[in-house]
Design an enzyme around this catalytic site. Structure first.
Site, mmCIF file in Angstrom:
data_model
loop_
_atom_site.group_PDB
_atom_site.id
_atom_site.type_symbol
_atom_site.label_atom_id
_atom_site.label_comp_id
_atom_site.label_asym_id
_atom_site.label_seq_id
_atom_site.Cartn_x
_atom_site.Cartn_y
_atom_site.Cartn_z
ATOM 1 N N LYS A 80 0.858 -1.195 0.000
ATOM 2 C CA LYS A 80 0.000 0.000 0.000
ATOM 3 C C LYS A 80 0.890 1.240 0.000
ATOM 4 O O LYS A 80 1.901 1.284 0.719
ATOM 5 C CB LYS A 80 -0.887 -0.036 1.252
ATOM 6 C CG LYS A 80 -1.936 1.068 1.316
ATOM 7 C CD LYS A 80 -2.826 0.883 2.548
ATOM 8 C CE LYS A 80 -3.916 1.924 2.658
ATOM 9 N NZ LYS A 80 -4.779 1.742 3.846
ATOM 10 N N SER A 155 -9.693 1.841 2.854
ATOM 11 C CA SER A 155 -8.817 2.581 1.984
ATOM 12 C C SER A 155 -7.775 1.716 1.254
ATOM 13 O O SER A 155 -7.206 2.174 0.274
ATOM 14 C CB SER A 155 -8.085 3.649 2.811
ATOM 15 O OG SER A 155 -7.244 3.040 3.762
ATOM 16 N N SER A 179 -9.880 -0.518 7.081
ATOM 17 C CA SER A 179 -9.293 -0.370 5.739
ATOM 18 C C SER A 179 -8.590 -1.579 5.166
ATOM 19 O O SER A 179 -8.236 -1.580 3.993
ATOM 20 C CB SER A 179 -8.317 0.803 5.730
ATOM 21 O OG SER A 179 -9.034 1.979 5.483
#
Ligand code: GLN
Length: 486
Positions: A80, A155, A179
């Site tokens: 990420k 996210s 997330s």
């Protein structure tokens, strides 16, 4: 389709170790796949092809020379883009960090490097990890590989979409209020939020420091256990990391779950729950009964307050954490005449609307006259939520809930209504507030063919119970063997 991209990370690690496959072959297969399908789903902000192939060659050399190898030697992983890899761009999906190059490795990256993992790319997220759909990325929206009109969740939507679309066998996400688990649920994969303190956050972009955790995302439960083996552990560079021995999560994963007590919190099975989600969860409960688990209704009475207090706490902490982006120290600097102007314009132009909204809400909640009424009160209610779980775990070993109230919604459906968007996290938030571990595993599909996830929550540092329960269920179902048609 190349068979390699369907293999689990555990299988790939085994095959690379036994020289049935080379890391270069494996890495190239995933890069080729990413080149083919990523333009349709946009999971990656950058694909680090050269970097990955160099690492892959080193792994192959190491294996050929008979040197000791790591648990993930030669296995690709997507990261990420709010986690630092030295000398690689790290944007946090924000304009304010668009050209920022990481000056050092996050602790999880150091650990992955020593385990032999290969970094295949940086994945898209909601700006600063604030969101549930990746629509808040300053660059583009990631799409759900099962249906590209739908969100991948957020996210960590880029990481979830990449694993689901088989452009990476593993990924790292971060989870502040869901997330990792919510996008895992949306994309039909496994996502784990470890106990607060289990994994060092040094080198991850801080959003809400009392809630943030880094965790694994993968197609199978074993793969997440393997990845957690590598990244878990005390780190003196993160003062919130806790010095508790890290077990080998794979050692206990196959234990049976006869007699395990699973709690169903009545507050989570509410009227607004989507009927497809309800059906899949009920079927999963039946499977657990067949596996010998005892199902018990429990109550987490303060659940109703979770979303409200989460947004007070996360916005307050974000407003403090994001003060460092001032146009002076790092990141974007606007053209300006004087210092005040520089702060205002750099932040005004550098941050997107959701980030600004949260900074304003948080600054308000922390301001002198309101601190006790908002932040102070929220902290007290947080303690009540934590106590709800402590009480529940006196009678049950594990808690089972839906991961999300609905399957992944359509892109654009909630982007103009922040409150609706915030409610996507209604089932995942309490876990962060209580600091306990939680994971999402696939448990079905909606009538429209969108994946559905189930959440398992365990006691502090009891990831082992969570993994073995997830694994038993996985072995009785076929969800992890299904791949999107993209
Ligand atoms: N969707 C939640 C939020 O917007 C959770 C985000 C996260 O876990 N990083 O805050």
């Amino acid at each position: 389709m190349n068979e390699i991209i369907k293999m689990s990370a555990t299988t790939l690690a085994e095959k690379i170790k036994n020289k049935d496959l080379t890391s270069v072959e494996v890495t190239q297969a995933f890069i080729n796949r990413a080149k083919e399908v990523d333009p349709k789903i946009k999971a990656y902000i950058s694909i680090t092809e050269e970097y990955a192939l160099k690492q892959a060659k080193e792994s192959d050399k190491k294996i050929a020379s008979g040197k000791e190898i790591g648990q993930l030697e030669g296995v690709p992983i997507a990261i990420k883009d709010n986690i630092l890899i030295e000398n690689i761009k790290m944007t946090a999906s924000s304009k304010i960090l668009e050209n920022y190059v990481a000056p050092y490795d996050a602790t999880v990256i150091e650990k992955l490097k020593s385990s032999g993992a290969v970094f295949i790319g940086k994945t898209n997220l909601d700006e600063f990890a604030m969101g549930s759909s990746t629509e808040n990325s300053a660059f583009f929206t990631t799409r759900n590989p099962w249906n590209t009109e739908h969100i991948p969740g957020g996210s960590s939507g880029g990481s979830a979409s990449a694993v689901s679309a088989m452009t990476a066998p593993l990924a790292l996400g971060t989870d502040t209020g869901g997330s990792i688990r919510q996008p895992a649920s949306c994309c039909g994969i496994v996502g784990v939020k470890p106990t607060y303190g289990r994994v060092s956050r040094f080198g991850a972009v801080a959003f809400a420091s009392s809630l943030d955790q880094i965790g694994p995302m993968s197609k199978t439960v074993e793969d997440s256990a393997l990845l957690l083996n590598v990244i878990a552990g005390y780190d003196k560079k993160d003062s919130t990391s806790i010095d508790v021995a890290v077990p080998n999560y794979l050692d206990t994963i196959k234990q049976d779950i006869k007699g395990l007590k699973i709690g169903l919190p009545k507050e989570y099975f509410i009227d607004g729950l989507d009927s497809d989600v309800k059906k899949s969860i009920n079927e999963a409960i039946e499977i657990y009964k067949k596996l010998g688990a005892e199902i018990i209704e429990i109550s987490l009475p303060h659940t109703d307050y979770a979303v409200a207090i989460y947004y007070i706490i996360c916005c307050s902490e974000a407003s403090a954490n994001l003060a460092r982006y001032d146009g002076v120290r790092y990141g974007f600097r606007a053209e300006c005449d004087n210092l005040l102007d520089e702060y205002q314009k750099s932040r005004g132009q550098g941050f997107g609307p959701e980030v600004k909204r949260r900074i304003m809400l948080g600054t308000y909640a922390l301001s002198a006259g309101y601190y006790d009424a908002y932040y102070g009160k929220a902290q007290k209610v947080r303690t009540l939520i934590k106590q709800d779980f402590e009480n529940a775990f006196k009678t049950v070993d594990l808690i089972l809930t839906p991961s999300s109230p609905t399957p992944a919604f359509k892109i654009g459906e909630k982007s103009s209504d922040p409150l609706q968007m915030y409610l996507s996290d209604i089932f995942t938030i309490s876990c962060n507030l209580a600091a306990i571990p939680g994971m999402s595993i696939p448990c079905g599909f909606s009538q429209k063919g969108i994946p559905i996830g189930m959440q398992l929550l365990a006691k502090n540092f009891d990831e082992q119970t969570m993994f073995k329960s997830a694994y038993s269920y996985q072995q009785s179902t076929n969800w992890h063997k299904q791949f999107p048609n993209i």
